[in-house]
Design an enzyme around this catalytic site. Structure first.
Site, PDB file in Angstrom:
ATOM      1  N   ASP A 118       0.798  -0.863  -0.187  1.00  0.00           N
ATOM      2  CA  ASP A 118      -0.340  -0.108   0.073  1.00  0.00           C
ATOM      3  C   ASP A 118       0.434   1.327  -0.241  1.00  0.00           C
ATOM      4  O   ASP A 118       2.011   1.632   0.527  1.00  0.00           O
ATOM      5  CB  ASP A 118      -0.724   0.224   1.178  1.00  0.00           C
ATOM      6  CG  ASP A 118      -1.742   0.585   1.099  1.00  0.00           C
ATOM      7  OD1 ASP A 118      -1.341   1.929   0.566  1.00  0.00           O
ATOM      8  OD2 ASP A 118      -2.685   0.974   2.310  1.00  0.00           O
ATOM      9  N   ASP A 140      -9.779   2.431  -7.721  1.00  0.00           N
ATOM     10  CA  ASP A 140     -10.528   1.769  -7.167  1.00  0.00           C
ATOM     11  C   ASP A 140     -11.602   2.777  -6.648  1.00  0.00           C
ATOM     12  O   ASP A 140     -11.204   3.684  -5.967  1.00  0.00           O
ATOM     13  CB  ASP A 140     -10.689   0.820  -6.184  1.00  0.00           C
ATOM     14  CG  ASP A 140      -9.189  -0.314  -6.276  1.00  0.00           C
ATOM     15  OD1 ASP A 140      -9.617  -1.148  -7.246  1.00  0.00           O
ATOM     16  OD2 ASP A 140      -8.346  -0.456  -6.298  1.00  0.00           O
ATOM     17  N   ASP A 176     -13.403   6.267 -15.213  1.00  0.00           N
ATOM     18  CA  ASP A 176     -13.905   6.381 -16.247  1.00  0.00           C
ATOM     19  C   ASP A 176     -15.345   6.647 -15.494  1.00  0.00           C
ATOM     20  O   ASP A 176     -16.309   6.355 -16.105  1.00  0.00           O
ATOM     21  CB  ASP A 176     -14.343   4.702 -16.863  1.00  0.00           C
ATOM     22  CG  ASP A 176     -14.110   3.558 -16.236  1.00  0.00           C
ATOM     23  OD1 ASP A 176     -13.275   3.968 -15.247  1.00  0.00           O
ATOM     24  OD2 ASP A 176     -14.962   3.114 -16.664  1.00  0.00           O
ATOM     25  N   THR A 214      -3.638   2.228 -19.846  1.00  0.00           N
ATOM     26  CA  THR A 214      -3.720   1.086 -19.219  1.00  0.00           C
ATOM     27  C   THR A 214      -5.309   0.052 -19.333  1.00  0.00           C
ATOM     28  O   THR A 214      -5.625   0.636 -20.136  1.00  0.00           O
ATOM     29  CB  THR A 214      -3.926   1.885 -17.913  1.00  0.00           C
ATOM     30  OG1 THR A 214      -5.770   2.336 -17.326  1.00  0.00           O
ATOM     31  CG2 THR A 214      -2.858   3.006 -17.388  1.00  0.00           C
ATOM     32  N   TYR A 216      -7.007  -0.870 -17.241  1.00  0.00           N
ATOM     33  CA  TYR A 216      -8.145  -1.194 -16.311  1.00  0.00           C
ATOM     34  C   TYR A 216      -8.611   0.342 -17.925  1.00  0.00           C
ATOM     35  O   TYR A 216     -10.095   0.280 -19.012  1.00  0.00           O
ATOM     36  CB  TYR A 216      -8.712  -0.279 -15.379  1.00  0.00           C
ATOM     37  CG  TYR A 216      -8.603  -1.354 -14.754  1.00  0.00           C
ATOM     38  CD1 TYR A 216      -7.734  -2.090 -13.885  1.00  0.00           C
ATOM     39  CD2 TYR A 216     -10.516  -1.853 -13.669  1.00  0.00           C
ATOM     40  CE1 TYR A 216      -8.219  -3.008 -13.188  1.00  0.00           C
ATOM     41  CE2 TYR A 216     -10.313  -2.557 -13.255  1.00  0.00           C
ATOM     42  CZ  TYR A 216      -9.243  -3.714 -12.680  1.00  0.00           C
ATOM     43  OH  TYR A 216      -9.058  -3.790 -11.932  1.00  0.00           O
ATOM     44  N   GLU A 217      -8.059   1.230 -18.429  1.00  0.00           N
ATOM     45  CA  GLU A 217      -8.336   1.624 -19.515  1.00  0.00           C
ATOM     46  C   GLU A 217      -9.330   1.376 -20.794  1.00  0.00           C
ATOM     47  O   GLU A 217     -10.372   1.951 -20.534  1.00  0.00           O
ATOM     48  CB  GLU A 217      -7.587   3.166 -19.842  1.00  0.00           C
ATOM     49  CG  GLU A 217      -7.588   4.489 -21.030  1.00  0.00           C
ATOM     50  CD  GLU A 217      -6.727   5.214 -20.640  1.00  0.00           C
ATOM     51  OE1 GLU A 217      -5.264   4.460 -20.488  1.00  0.00           O
ATOM     52  OE2 GLU A 217      -6.616   5.839 -21.747  1.00  0.00           O
TER      53      GLU A 217
HETATM   54  C1  LIG Z   1      -8.790  -0.629 -10.753  1.00  0.00           C
HETATM   55  S1  LIG Z   1      -7.255  -1.105 -10.947  1.00  0.00           S
HETATM   56  C2  LIG Z   1      -6.382   0.183 -11.820  1.00  0.00           C
HETATM   57  C3  LIG Z   1      -4.954  -0.604 -12.351  1.00  0.00           C
HETATM   58  C4  LIG Z   1      -4.531   0.487 -13.467  1.00  0.00           C
HETATM   59  N1  LIG Z   1      -3.860   1.334 -12.950  1.00  0.00           N
HETATM   60  C5  LIG Z   1      -4.951   0.375 -15.005  1.00  0.00           C
HETATM   61  O1  LIG Z   1      -5.781   1.602 -15.028  1.00  0.00           O
HETATM   62  O2  LIG Z   1      -5.355  -0.907 -15.064  1.00  0.00           O
HETATM   63  C6  LIG Z   1      -6.593  -0.100  -9.022  1.00  0.00           C
HETATM   64  C7  LIG Z   1      -4.996  -0.410  -8.587  1.00  0.00           C
HETATM   65  O3  LIG Z   1      -4.628   0.154  -7.658  1.00  0.00           O
HETATM   66  C8  LIG Z   1      -3.861  -0.450  -6.949  1.00  0.00           C
HETATM   67  N2  LIG Z   1      -4.641   0.336  -5.351  1.00  0.00           N
HETATM   68  C9  LIG Z   1      -5.405   0.549  -4.975  1.00  0.00           C
HETATM   69  N3  LIG Z   1      -5.126   1.126  -3.631  1.00  0.00           N
HETATM   70  C10 LIG Z   1      -3.670   1.676  -3.809  1.00  0.00           C
HETATM   71  C11 LIG Z   1      -2.513   1.861  -2.723  1.00  0.00           C
HETATM   72  N4  LIG Z   1      -2.792   2.579  -1.290  1.00  0.00           N
HETATM   73  N5  LIG Z   1      -1.399   2.024  -2.615  1.00  0.00           N
HETATM   74  C12 LIG Z   1      -0.637   0.965  -4.283  1.00  0.00           C
HETATM   75  N6  LIG Z   1      -2.128   0.420  -4.924  1.00  0.00           N
HETATM   76  C13 LIG Z   1      -2.745   0.421  -5.155  1.00  0.00           C
HETATM   77  C14 LIG Z   1      -4.865  -2.051  -6.279  1.00  0.00           C
HETATM   78  O4  LIG Z   1      -4.058  -3.005  -5.749  1.00  0.00           O
HETATM   79  C15 LIG Z   1      -4.912  -2.420  -7.901  1.00  0.00           C
HETATM   80  O5  LIG Z   1      -4.378  -3.180  -8.283  1.00  0.00           O
END
Ligand SMILES: C[S@@+](CC[C@H](N)C(=O)[O-])C[C@H]1O[C@@H](n2cnc3c(N)ncnc32)[C@H](O)[C@@H]1O
Length: 237
Positions: A118, A140, A176, A214, A216-217
């Site tokens: 984290d 997220d 999004d 990315t 997710y994008e």
């Molecule tokens: C919805 S995914 C999007 C991943 C990537 N950025 C994409 O657009 O494909 C969000 C990612 O953020 C990570 N994440 C969320 N909060 C975080 C934090 N406090 N520190 C590090 N990673 C975090 C989650 O584990 C997850 O893999």
């Protein structure tokens, strides 16, 4: 106040996301056991601050941060496009970390270091004004109201980002999910250390020219969703 120790005791901030997905294939597992320890950032045990430039074997001119790099497409693409920049990526999801490690190995990238946890646990070890850019892309959205406080953008993380970003540094956010976009706009523009210099829709409707798609994008676009890109600036101290 400490980011990692929000209430004056030794409790870690709560992590609500995933740390593990499907079982890693042997090749990926080997990268986690063999390559990750060489690239992993470990906060100093004495509570001191990291020497960011010292993390990279080859000299770098700037340091950038990506929080939540997912499978690492964007982080690896930025590292390839900017060999004179050192990139620090934070991601607790081990399957995502393993995907990034495979990209690092395949492309011989030497300018990435990884904090596989984290990001909030790293902030206290980061020096003031150490970064020229920070990215939080498609993080997220936690759409339910009772979960909003789990969103990465919060008054506490903005205080931390304001401290570790240099004057004029960019904080780039993309999503999004319009509920999270409004939340980010409200929180970041409401923070005394950040400004949003956008002049018109072109500034937020299109991915910045030096950005990369990315995972997710691309999923969001495939489903017909619109993506918003917010490019904030850290105000001069
Ligand atoms: C919805 S995914 C999007 C991943 C990537 N950025 C994409 O657009 O494909 C969000 C990612 O953020 C990570 N994440 C969320 N909060 C975080 C934090 N406090 N520190 C590090 N990673 C975090 C989650 O584990 C997850 O893999």
């Amino acid at each position: 106040m400490s980011d990692a120790v929000p209430s004056g005791d030794d409790r870690r901030p709560r992590w609500y996301g995933r740390r593990h997905g499907h079982r890693l294939r042997k090749g990926r597992q080997d990268l986690v056991t063999g390559l990750l320890p060489k690239l992993r950032i470990v906060p100093p045990s004495d509570g001191g601050r990291l020497d960011l430039f010292g993390l990279f074997a080859d000299p770098v001119a700037e340091i950038w941060l990506e929080v939540g790099f997912g499978a690492g497409e964007h982080l690896a693409a930025q590292a390839r496009a900017n060999p004179n920049v050192g990139l620090i990526g934070c991601e607790p999801f081990v399957n995502g970390v393993a995907s990034l490690l495979a990209r690092i190995r395949d492309d011989d990238l030497t300018n990435i270091r990884i904090f596989d946890d984290d990001a909030r646990l790293l902030f206290d070890a980061l020096p003031d004004a150490g970064f020229n850019r920070a990215f939080t892309l498609f993080s997220d959205p936690w759409p339910k109201k009772r979960h909003h406080r789990r969103r990465f953008i919060s008054p506490q993380t903005l205080d931390s980002l304001a401290r570790v970003l240099g004057d004029g540094a960019e904080l780039r956010f993309a999503s999004d999910q319009m509920g999270y976009v409004s939340w980010a706009l409200r929180h970041v523009t409401g923070h005394r250390n950040f400004a949003w210099p956008a002049r018109g829709p072109e500034d937020w409707r299109r991915r910045p020219g030096d950005g990369f798609e990315t995972r997710y994008e691309s999923k969001a676009r495939a489903q017909g969703a619109r993506c918003v890109y917010l490019s904030f600036r850290r105000r001069p101290r």
